[in-house]
Design a protein around this motif. Structure first.
Motif, PDB file in Angstrom:
ATOM      1  N   VAL A 158       0.834  -1.198   0.000  1.00 49.23           N
ATOM      2  CA  VAL A 158       0.000   0.000   0.000  1.00 49.23           C
ATOM      3  C   VAL A 158       0.873   1.253   0.000  1.00 49.23           C
ATOM      4  O   VAL A 158       2.085   1.198   0.247  1.00 49.23           O
ATOM      5  CB  VAL A 158      -0.953   0.021   1.210  1.00 49.23           C
ATOM      6  CG1 VAL A 158      -1.896  -1.181   1.178  1.00 49.23           C
ATOM      7  CG2 VAL A 158      -0.176   0.060   2.527  1.00 49.23           C
ATOM      8  N   ALA A 159       0.240   2.386  -0.254  1.00 45.12           N
ATOM      9  CA  ALA A 159       0.946   3.666  -0.275  1.00 45.12           C
ATOM     10  C   ALA A 159       1.437   4.030   1.124  1.00 45.12           C
ATOM     11  O   ALA A 159       0.883   3.598   2.143  1.00 45.12           O
ATOM     12  CB  ALA A 159       0.020   4.765  -0.784  1.00 45.12           C
ATOM     13  N   GLU A 160       2.475   4.844   1.167  1.00 43.52           N
ATOM     14  CA  GLU A 160       2.927   5.394   2.439  1.00 43.52           C
ATOM     15  C   GLU A 160       1.904   6.422   2.930  1.00 43.52           C
ATOM     16  O   GLU A 160       1.257   7.093   2.130  1.00 43.52           O
ATOM     17  CB  GLU A 160       4.292   6.071   2.281  1.00 43.52           C
ATOM     18  CG  GLU A 160       5.422   5.116   1.943  1.00 43.52           C
ATOM     19  CD  GLU A 160       5.692   4.128   3.070  1.00 43.52           C
ATOM     20  OE1 GLU A 160       5.531   4.512   4.258  1.00 43.52           O
ATOM     21  OE2 GLU A 160       6.045   2.972   2.771  1.00 43.52           O
ATOM     22  N   PRO A 161       1.737   6.544   4.229  1.00 39.51           N
ATOM     23  CA  PRO A 161       0.818   7.563   4.748  1.00 39.51           C
ATOM     24  C   PRO A 161       1.192   8.955   4.252  1.00 39.51           C
ATOM     25  O   PRO A 161       2.372   9.246   4.006  1.00 39.51           O
ATOM     26  CB  PRO A 161       0.981   7.449   6.270  1.00 39.51           C
ATOM     27  CG  PRO A 161       1.482   6.054   6.489  1.00 39.51           C
ATOM     28  CD  PRO A 161       2.351   5.742   5.305  1.00 39.51           C
ATOM     29  N   ALA A 162       0.183   9.803   4.103  1.00 41.80           N
ATOM     30  CA  ALA A 162       0.407  11.167   3.605  1.00 41.80           C
ATOM     31  C   ALA A 162      -0.550  12.111   4.309  1.00 41.80           C
ATOM     32  O   ALA A 162      -1.546  11.686   4.905  1.00 41.80           O
ATOM     33  CB  ALA A 162       0.189  11.220   2.096  1.00 41.80           C
ATOM     34  N   SER A 163      -0.249  13.389   4.227  1.00 46.29           N
ATOM     35  CA  SER A 163      -1.185  14.384   4.763  1.00 46.29           C
ATOM     36  C   SER A 163      -2.445  14.387   3.907  1.00 46.29           C
ATOM     37  O   SER A 163      -2.421  13.993   2.737  1.00 46.29           O
ATOM     38  CB  SER A 163      -0.547  15.770   4.774  1.00 46.29           C
ATOM     39  OG  SER A 163      -0.171  16.157   3.457  1.00 46.29           O
ATOM     40  N   LEU A 164      -3.553  14.823   4.477  1.00 51.91           N
ATOM     41  CA  LEU A 164      -4.835  14.750   3.784  1.00 51.91           C
ATOM     42  C   LEU A 164      -4.796  15.473   2.445  1.00 51.91           C
ATOM     43  O   LEU A 164      -5.298  14.951   1.436  1.00 51.91           O
ATOM     44  CB  LEU A 164      -5.942  15.336   4.671  1.00 51.91           C
ATOM     45  CG  LEU A 164      -7.362  15.186   4.134  1.00 51.91           C
ATOM     46  CD1 LEU A 164      -7.766  13.718   4.095  1.00 51.91           C
ATOM     47  CD2 LEU A 164      -8.341  16.002   4.992  1.00 51.91           C
ATOM     48  N   SER A 258     -10.736   1.728   3.409  1.00 49.84           N
ATOM     49  CA  SER A 258      -9.414   1.099   3.282  1.00 49.84           C
ATOM     50  C   SER A 258      -8.375   2.205   3.170  1.00 49.84           C
ATOM     51  O   SER A 258      -8.504   3.085   2.306  1.00 49.84           O
ATOM     52  CB  SER A 258      -9.359   0.195   2.050  1.00 49.84           C
ATOM     53  OG  SER A 258     -10.288  -0.871   2.150  1.00 49.84           O
ATOM     54  N   ALA A 259      -7.367   2.180   4.039  1.00 47.85           N
ATOM     55  CA  ALA A 259      -6.351   3.231   4.086  1.00 47.85           C
ATOM     56  C   ALA A 259      -4.991   2.599   4.383  1.00 47.85           C
ATOM     57  O   ALA A 259      -4.908   1.421   4.742  1.00 47.85           O
ATOM     58  CB  ALA A 259      -6.714   4.260   5.165  1.00 47.85           C
ATOM     59  N   PRO A 260      -3.888   3.377   4.255  1.00 50.50           N
ATOM     60  CA  PRO A 260      -2.553   2.791   4.457  1.00 50.50           C
ATOM     61  C   PRO A 260      -2.314   2.242   5.856  1.00 50.50           C
ATOM     62  O   PRO A 260      -1.618   1.246   6.020  1.00 50.50           O
ATOM     63  CB  PRO A 260      -1.611   3.958   4.155  1.00 50.50           C
ATOM     64  CG  PRO A 260      -2.383   4.846   3.246  1.00 50.50           C
ATOM     65  CD  PRO A 260      -3.797   4.744   3.720  1.00 50.50           C
ATOM     66  N   ASP A 261      -2.845   2.909   6.890  1.00 49.03           N
ATOM     67  CA  ASP A 261      -2.651   2.455   8.263  1.00 49.03           C
ATOM     68  C   ASP A 261      -3.819   2.952   9.107  1.00 49.03           C
ATOM     69  O   ASP A 261      -4.709   3.656   8.616  1.00 49.03           O
ATOM     70  CB  ASP A 261      -1.304   2.924   8.829  1.00 49.03           C
ATOM     71  CG  ASP A 261      -1.144   4.441   8.792  1.00 49.03           C
ATOM     72  OD1 ASP A 261      -2.147   5.161   8.564  1.00 49.03           O
ATOM     73  OD2 ASP A 261      -0.016   4.914   8.999  1.00 49.03           O
ATOM     74  N   LYS A 262      -3.812   2.577  10.382  1.00 49.51           N
ATOM     75  CA  LYS A 262      -4.948   2.920  11.238  1.00 49.51           C
ATOM     76  C   LYS A 262      -5.080   4.426  11.417  1.00 49.51           C
ATOM     77  O   LYS A 262      -6.203   4.968  11.439  1.00 49.51           O
ATOM     78  CB  LYS A 262      -4.802   2.238  12.601  1.00 49.51           C
ATOM     79  CG  LYS A 262      -6.030   2.396  13.479  1.00 49.51           C
ATOM     80  CD  LYS A 262      -5.921   1.560  14.744  1.00 49.51           C
ATOM     81  CE  LYS A 262      -7.200   1.679  15.583  1.00 49.51           C
ATOM     82  NZ  LYS A 262      -7.132   0.826  16.799  1.00 49.51           N
TER      83      LYS A 262
END
Length: 275
Positions: A158-164, A258-262
């Motif tokens: 999955v993608a790395e977390p990012a700002s909104l 569904s998202a990269p992390d919690k």
């Protein structure tokens, strides 16, 4: 009941054979009599859906005669099969042509999805792109992989977390009621870019491979989500219903993200879904 590596190969072959024999010969080649409305002008079924599901179902019942087989198109004849997924020793869930509206319109954005559940847990999922010949295969605890037509395989992440404001994502608002529909659509302006594929197969492939940061839905029919949710989770992502609980076979309501992390999931629920 367990599923072997040979069973997984068999399932992939079933899906690819149905695509070759029943789906692709009808792509951009449908007559007026080959397309019917189900609940509305945007909820369609074609001869490709019906014949592909029939072919896959027949192959599954021959190899796994005791298993529950749940097909999207057969669901209207027996709606008890979806709740039965919660307890079935072994079940297969089929979406023969996910993205039927796109398929009927001649858009090459559709796929075939197959999930395997064992006693209320999704243990394997397959998402096949009949046009490109690519297949995503996910096995619980073993990862998710994209295999190209030529056999080349890569592990999905999955993608790395990012700002909104840097996120790319999509929320399927077509089945939402007001005021949720207008609120969520307005909140999508907070992200960098939004997509609407009208095809769960593509959405889950995109989010599991890191092309999208998140996707969300309110309609949770199992053939649209079981295989994709497993692929996303096996690629390292976090998927849960709007209330934070896991999505399980047999459930059809509650919304899902569904998202990269919690932490990203919580951000999307707060800033986009607005709860």
């Amino acid at each position: 009941m367990t599923i072997s590596d040979q069973d997984i190969l068999f399932l992939g072959d079933c899906v690819r054979e149905a695509a070759r024999a029943e789906i692709m010969p009808r792509f951009r080649n449908l007559g007026a009599a080959d397309v019917s409305e189900k609940t509305s002008a945007i909820d369609l079924v074609t001869q490709a859906d019906l014949l592909a599901e029939h072919r896959i179902t027949a192959a599954l019942r021959e190899r796994f005669p005791a298993a529950l087989v749940v097909g999207e198109e057969a669901y209207d004849a027996d709606r008890s099969v979806v709740p039965a997924l919660a307890d079935a020793d072994l079940a297969f869930v089929i979406d023969p042509v996910d993205g039927t509206f796109n398929f009927a319109a001649g858009l090459p954005v559709f796929g075939t999805m197959l999930a395997v559940t064992v006693r209320g847990e999704t243990v394997a999922g397959i998402i096949h792109d009949p046009v490109l010949g690519d297949t995503v295969t996910a096995i619980k605890g073993a990862g998710a992989f994209l295999t190209r037509r030529d056999g080349q395989s890569t592990k999905l992440k999955v993608a790395e977390p990012a700002s909104l404001n840097q996120m790319v994502g999509g929320m399927s608002w077509g089945h939402m009621d007001e005021p949720d529909r207008s609120r969520i659509c307005a909140n999508m302006a907070k992200i960098r870019m939004t997509f609407a594929f009208n095809c769960s197969a593509y959405e889950y492939w995109m989010v599991a491979s890191g092309k999208l940061h998140f996707i969300g839905h309110t309609k949770l029919m199992p053939w649209d989500h079981l295989a994709g949710v497993l692929a996303h989770q096996e690629a390292g992502g976090h998927t849960a219903k709007f209330d934070g609980t896991p999505y399980r076979p047999g459930e059809t309501v509650g919304g899902i993200i569904s998202a990269p992390d919690k932490e990203s999931w919580q951000l999307i629920r707060r800033e986009i879904v607005g709860i």
